[in-house]
Every structure is written in C-alpha cells, then in structure tokens.
Write a protein that holds these residues in place. Structure first.
Motif, PDB file in Angstrom:
ATOM      1  N   PHE A 103       0.823  -1.202   0.000  1.00 52.99           N
ATOM      2  CA  PHE A 103       0.000   0.000   0.000  1.00 52.99           C
ATOM      3  C   PHE A 103       0.856   1.251   0.000  1.00 52.99           C
ATOM      4  O   PHE A 103       0.571   2.214  -0.724  1.00 52.99           O
ATOM      5  CB  PHE A 103      -0.926  -0.002   1.213  1.00 52.99           C
ATOM      6  CG  PHE A 103      -1.883   1.166   1.213  1.00 52.99           C
ATOM      7  CD1 PHE A 103      -3.062   1.098   0.493  1.00 52.99           C
ATOM      8  CD2 PHE A 103      -1.589   2.320   1.906  1.00 52.99           C
ATOM      9  CE1 PHE A 103      -3.931   2.175   0.463  1.00 52.99           C
ATOM     10  CE2 PHE A 103      -2.449   3.404   1.895  1.00 52.99           C
ATOM     11  CZ  PHE A 103      -3.627   3.328   1.164  1.00 52.99           C
ATOM     12  N   LEU A 104       1.921   1.267   0.796  1.00 54.03           N
ATOM     13  CA  LEU A 104       2.787   2.439   0.831  1.00 54.03           C
ATOM     14  C   LEU A 104       3.444   2.682  -0.530  1.00 54.03           C
ATOM     15  O   LEU A 104       3.627   3.829  -0.947  1.00 54.03           O
ATOM     16  CB  LEU A 104       3.850   2.271   1.917  1.00 54.03           C
ATOM     17  CG  LEU A 104       3.327   2.306   3.359  1.00 54.03           C
ATOM     18  CD1 LEU A 104       4.453   1.955   4.336  1.00 54.03           C
ATOM     19  CD2 LEU A 104       2.731   3.665   3.705  1.00 54.03           C
ATOM     20  N   ASP A 105       3.787   1.609  -1.225  1.00 56.19           N
ATOM     21  CA  ASP A 105       4.426   1.747  -2.533  1.00 56.19           C
ATOM     22  C   ASP A 105       3.452   2.212  -3.612  1.00 56.19           C
ATOM     23  O   ASP A 105       3.849   2.936  -4.538  1.00 56.19           O
ATOM     24  CB  ASP A 105       5.042   0.407  -2.961  1.00 56.19           C
ATOM     25  CG  ASP A 105       6.273   0.037  -2.147  1.00 56.19           C
ATOM     26  OD1 ASP A 105       6.845   0.923  -1.489  1.00 56.19           O
ATOM     27  OD2 ASP A 105       6.655  -1.152  -2.174  1.00 56.19           O
TER      28      ASP A 105
ATOM     29  N   ALA B 166       6.375  10.143  10.160  1.00 59.09           N
ATOM     30  CA  ALA B 166       7.238  10.881   9.234  1.00 59.09           C
ATOM     31  C   ALA B 166       6.431  11.899   8.434  1.00 59.09           C
ATOM     32  O   ALA B 166       6.860  13.044   8.237  1.00 59.09           O
ATOM     33  CB  ALA B 166       7.955   9.915   8.302  1.00 59.09           C
ATOM     34  N   THR B 167       5.264  11.506   7.957  1.00 57.14           N
ATOM     35  CA  THR B 167       4.428  12.400   7.167  1.00 57.14           C
ATOM     36  C   THR B 167       3.967  13.599   7.993  1.00 57.14           C
ATOM     37  O   THR B 167       3.845  14.718   7.469  1.00 57.14           O
ATOM     38  CB  THR B 167       3.203  11.632   6.637  1.00 57.14           C
ATOM     39  OG1 THR B 167       3.654  10.553   5.795  1.00 57.14           O
ATOM     40  CG2 THR B 167       2.279  12.534   5.832  1.00 57.14           C
ATOM     41  N   CYS B 168       3.733  13.384   9.277  1.00 54.37           N
ATOM     42  CA  CYS B 168       3.202  14.428  10.157  1.00 54.37           C
ATOM     43  C   CYS B 168       4.284  15.059  11.030  1.00 54.37           C
ATOM     44  O   CYS B 168       3.965  15.671  12.061  1.00 54.37           O
ATOM     45  CB  CYS B 168       2.098  13.849  11.040  1.00 54.37           C
ATOM     46  SG  CYS B 168       0.697  13.152  10.138  1.00 54.37           S
ATOM     47  N   ARG B 169       5.544  14.948  10.636  1.00 57.57           N
ATOM     48  CA  ARG B 169       6.628  15.402  11.513  1.00 57.57           C
ATOM     49  C   ARG B 169       6.539  16.890  11.826  1.00 57.57           C
ATOM     50  O   ARG B 169       6.959  17.325  12.907  1.00 57.57           O
ATOM     51  CB  ARG B 169       7.988  15.068  10.904  1.00 57.57           C
ATOM     52  CG  ARG B 169       8.243  15.643   9.519  1.00 57.57           C
ATOM     53  CD  ARG B 169       9.571  15.158   8.958  1.00 57.57           C
ATOM     54  NE  ARG B 169       9.771  15.576   7.579  1.00 57.57           N
ATOM     55  CZ  ARG B 169       9.334  14.883   6.533  1.00 57.57           C
ATOM     56  NH1 ARG B 169       8.690  13.736   6.722  1.00 57.57           N
ATOM     57  NH2 ARG B 169       9.542  15.315   5.301  1.00 57.57           N
TER      58      ARG B 169
ATOM     59  N   LEU C 255       2.552   3.132  11.057  1.00 55.24           N
ATOM     60  CA  LEU C 255       2.717   4.116  12.127  1.00 55.24           C
ATOM     61  C   LEU C 255       4.010   4.910  11.939  1.00 55.24           C
ATOM     62  O   LEU C 255       4.034   6.129  12.149  1.00 55.24           O
ATOM     63  CB  LEU C 255       2.697   3.416  13.484  1.00 55.24           C
ATOM     64  CG  LEU C 255       1.338   2.848  13.904  1.00 55.24           C
ATOM     65  CD1 LEU C 255       1.482   2.059  15.200  1.00 55.24           C
ATOM     66  CD2 LEU C 255       0.302   3.947  14.063  1.00 55.24           C
ATOM     67  N   GLU C 256       5.064   4.237  11.543  1.00 54.77           N
ATOM     68  CA  GLU C 256       6.328   4.934  11.296  1.00 54.77           C
ATOM     69  C   GLU C 256       6.170   5.949  10.177  1.00 54.77           C
ATOM     70  O   GLU C 256       6.648   7.095  10.266  1.00 54.77           O
ATOM     71  CB  GLU C 256       7.422   3.932  10.957  1.00 54.77           C
ATOM     72  CG  GLU C 256       8.775   4.567  10.675  1.00 54.77           C
ATOM     73  CD  GLU C 256       9.841   3.549  10.309  1.00 54.77           C
ATOM     74  OE1 GLU C 256      10.993   3.971  10.094  1.00 54.77           O
ATOM     75  OE2 GLU C 256       9.536   2.339  10.238  1.00 54.77           O
ATOM     76  N   GLN C 257       5.499   5.544   9.090  1.00 51.44           N
ATOM     77  CA  GLN C 257       5.307   6.464   7.968  1.00 51.44           C
ATOM     78  C   GLN C 257       4.387   7.622   8.353  1.00 51.44           C
ATOM     79  O   GLN C 257       4.598   8.765   7.929  1.00 51.44           O
ATOM     80  CB  GLN C 257       4.729   5.716   6.769  1.00 51.44           C
ATOM     81  CG  GLN C 257       4.572   6.570   5.526  1.00 51.44           C
ATOM     82  CD  GLN C 257       5.890   7.176   5.069  1.00 51.44           C
ATOM     83  OE1 GLN C 257       6.854   6.446   4.860  1.00 51.44           O
ATOM     84  NE2 GLN C 257       5.937   8.492   4.935  1.00 51.44           N
TER      85      GLN C 257
ATOM     86  N   LEU D 119      -1.414  10.691   5.303  1.00 49.52           N
ATOM     87  CA  LEU D 119      -1.829  11.888   4.567  1.00 49.52           C
ATOM     88  C   LEU D 119      -3.088  12.515   5.147  1.00 49.52           C
ATOM     89  O   LEU D 119      -3.200  13.740   5.225  1.00 49.52           O
ATOM     90  CB  LEU D 119      -2.042  11.544   3.097  1.00 49.52           C
ATOM     91  CG  LEU D 119      -0.814  11.025   2.347  1.00 49.52           C
ATOM     92  CD1 LEU D 119      -1.198  10.634   0.920  1.00 49.52           C
ATOM     93  CD2 LEU D 119       0.292  12.065   2.327  1.00 49.52           C
ATOM     94  N   LEU D 120      -4.044  11.688   5.552  1.00 49.20           N
ATOM     95  CA  LEU D 120      -5.268  12.231   6.134  1.00 49.20           C
ATOM     96  C   LEU D 120      -4.993  12.818   7.513  1.00 49.20           C
ATOM     97  O   LEU D 120      -5.495  13.900   7.845  1.00 49.20           O
ATOM     98  CB  LEU D 120      -6.342  11.137   6.209  1.00 49.20           C
ATOM     99  CG  LEU D 120      -7.654  11.529   6.883  1.00 49.20           C
ATOM    100  CD1 LEU D 120      -8.270  12.766   6.247  1.00 49.20           C
ATOM    101  CD2 LEU D 120      -8.631  10.352   6.832  1.00 49.20           C
ATOM    102  N   SER D 121      -4.196  12.143   8.326  1.00 49.50           N
ATOM    103  CA  SER D 121      -3.843  12.704   9.638  1.00 49.50           C
ATOM    104  C   SER D 121      -3.172  14.065   9.477  1.00 49.50           C
ATOM    105  O   SER D 121      -3.487  15.020  10.209  1.00 49.50           O
ATOM    106  CB  SER D 121      -2.915  11.741  10.392  1.00 49.50           C
ATOM    107  OG  SER D 121      -3.620  10.653  10.942  1.00 49.50           O
ATOM    108  N   ARG D 122      -2.269  14.169   8.519  1.00 50.09           N
ATOM    109  CA  ARG D 122      -1.608  15.457   8.282  1.00 50.09           C
ATOM    110  C   ARG D 122      -2.620  16.519   7.857  1.00 50.09           C
ATOM    111  O   ARG D 122      -2.566  17.668   8.326  1.00 50.09           O
ATOM    112  CB  ARG D 122      -0.517  15.310   7.225  1.00 50.09           C
ATOM    113  CG  ARG D 122       0.248  16.611   6.963  1.00 50.09           C
ATOM    114  CD  ARG D 122       1.395  16.394   5.998  1.00 50.09           C
ATOM    115  NE  ARG D 122       0.936  16.022   4.671  1.00 50.09           N
ATOM    116  CZ  ARG D 122       1.749  15.619   3.686  1.00 50.09           C
ATOM    117  NH1 ARG D 122       3.050  15.530   3.896  1.00 50.09           N
ATOM    118  NH2 ARG D 122       1.249  15.306   2.508  1.00 50.09           N
TER     119      ARG D 122
END
Length: 245
Positions: free
Chosen positions: A18-20, A87-90, A82-84, A58-61
């Motif tokens: 999914f991430l890819d 990172a997306t929401c850093r 969770l790790e990604q 992306l949605l959380s961000r």
C-alpha cells in the motif's frame, strides 16, 4: 487490496504494497482527503480527532493542518504504517499521538476523552458485517455529542452490473493516475498483476469483506447516528458519515 492472495489477515507485506502503490491505486485520493475533512464540524480548541488505520499519514496530516488547535490520535496495527504516519506528520509532531491496535478488537474503543471525530479510510472493509455493526455502535457511544464518524472505504455493489461498473471505473482511475504521475502505464500494469481491483474478483480474497453502502448507512442509523449520508461515490469507493446527536 489483494496484494497477497489467500492471506486472511493484514500483514506487513500488505502495508509495504500500500505504501508503494497507494498514490496510484486510491481513486481521487486528494479529493477524498478534502471531503473527509470537510465533513468534520469545526471543533473546539483542544478537541481530539481519531484516525483508524492512517496508512501513509496523509489524512492525519490534513486534519492537523485543517484544525490547528486540535490533536490527532492515529491507530494502526502496522508498525510500518505508524512509522510512515509519524514521518508524514513530523511538522505537527507535537499534536500527533500514534498507537498500535487491532481494528476488530473492542478494548481500544474507550478513549481518555470523547473524540470530536473518528475517521477511517480503506480499513473497515476488513471487518465482516457483524463487526462493522459493533464498531459503529461502539464509536457512537464513544464520540462526544455532536461528534461525527466519517468512513471512506470500498463498498460492494449488490448487482453484477454494479460490480462491473465499479471495476471499469477503478481501472480507468488507475490508468489516468499512472499517466499523470509517470507518463506511462507501469503502475497500471502492477495494479493488474497484484489483482488489486476487488470488483474483478470479489470473492477471491479473504482479507476483503466490503459490505454494501445501503447496509452500512442503515447500520449507522441503527447505532444512533443522525444526518447519515453518502457524500461521494466513485469506482466502488464511498465516503459516508453520521453525527452523534
């Protein structure tokens, strides 16, 4: 959706796939994120927003950016996801909490504070019908009055013609996205190789258990939600919601 044929449970191989590929395979991804955020009433400062299975984050961000006075709890069963998400929401890390959970279990559905909104994208179809009904009822109890549940997910058309329309629309969405991003159809070829289009073989992948849109709207109403509605529907993907009175 069907990255690993015959796998009964989500695993980290599914997460990696999914991430890819999510940027190609999720129809109108950016529009979906915007609609989900639009369906959340303006929260009071400090309110809690919960995302179930944030994936890439992306949605959380988007929620953290749209509602800068709120904080987000992102729950996922995948360490990679969770790790990604972190990172997306850093850039908004101070207002984001992540935690591991199992979607089908019920212990996590009691929150330290009642959420203003619970949102989920492309996750609830891994629950069967009874489990969806339990989830909707539990979240109706957990939300604060006036809070909303917003679900973006694949839904199962009840007819063969509906399945065919959804399958064709999804194929075309991925073709268009692949050409727009890369200028070629390599991602569309991968979409077909992985058998990702659920509507081409709706009974072939045990991990996918979509229910009809009509059933889920009915279950939301039965759980006590009001203003139950579908805001968007395309390629067998829907965004629907309900408000707690």
């Amino acid at each position: 959706m069907a990255q690993a044929q015959g796998t009964a449970h989500w695993d980290e191989n599914h997460s990696r796939g999914f991430l890819d590929n999510g940027r190609y395979f999720v129809p109108e991804r950016e529009r979906q994120i915007g609609i989900i955020a639009d369906l959340i009433p303006q929260p009071a400062p400090g309110n809690l927003l919960v995302e179930l299975c944030p994936g890439e984050g992306l949605l959380s961000r988007a929620l953290l950016e749209r509602f800068p006075d709120c904080h987000v709890l992102a729950l996922d069963g995948s360490a990679q996801m969770l790790e990604q998400t972190r990172a997306t929401c850093r850039d908004q890390a101070g207002r984001l909490t992540t935690a591991a959970f199992e979607l089908a279990q019920r212990d996590w559905r009691r929150f330290a504070e009642p959420p203003h909104a619970v949102v989920s994208s492309l996750a609830i179809h891994h629950l069967d019908g009874r489990q969806k009904q339990e989830l909707f009822a539990d979240l109706a109890a957990a939300l604060k009055p006036g809070g909303v549940l917003v679900v973006a997910d694949i839904v199962r058309p009840p007819t063969a013609s509906g399945l065919d329309i959804a399958a064709r629309q999804w194929d075309e969405a991925v073709r268009t996205r692949a050409l727009a991003i890369d200028g070629d159809l390599a991602a569309f070829a991968e979409f077909n190789r992985l058998g990702w289009n659920y509507f081409r073989n709706p009974d072939g992948e045990p991990i996918d258990k979509p229910s009809s849109l009509a059933a889920q709207l009915s279950w939301l109403a039965q759980a006590g939600f009001t203003e139950v509605d579908c805001a968007w529907l395309f390629a067998g993907h829907a965004i629907f919601s309900g408000r707690k009175p």
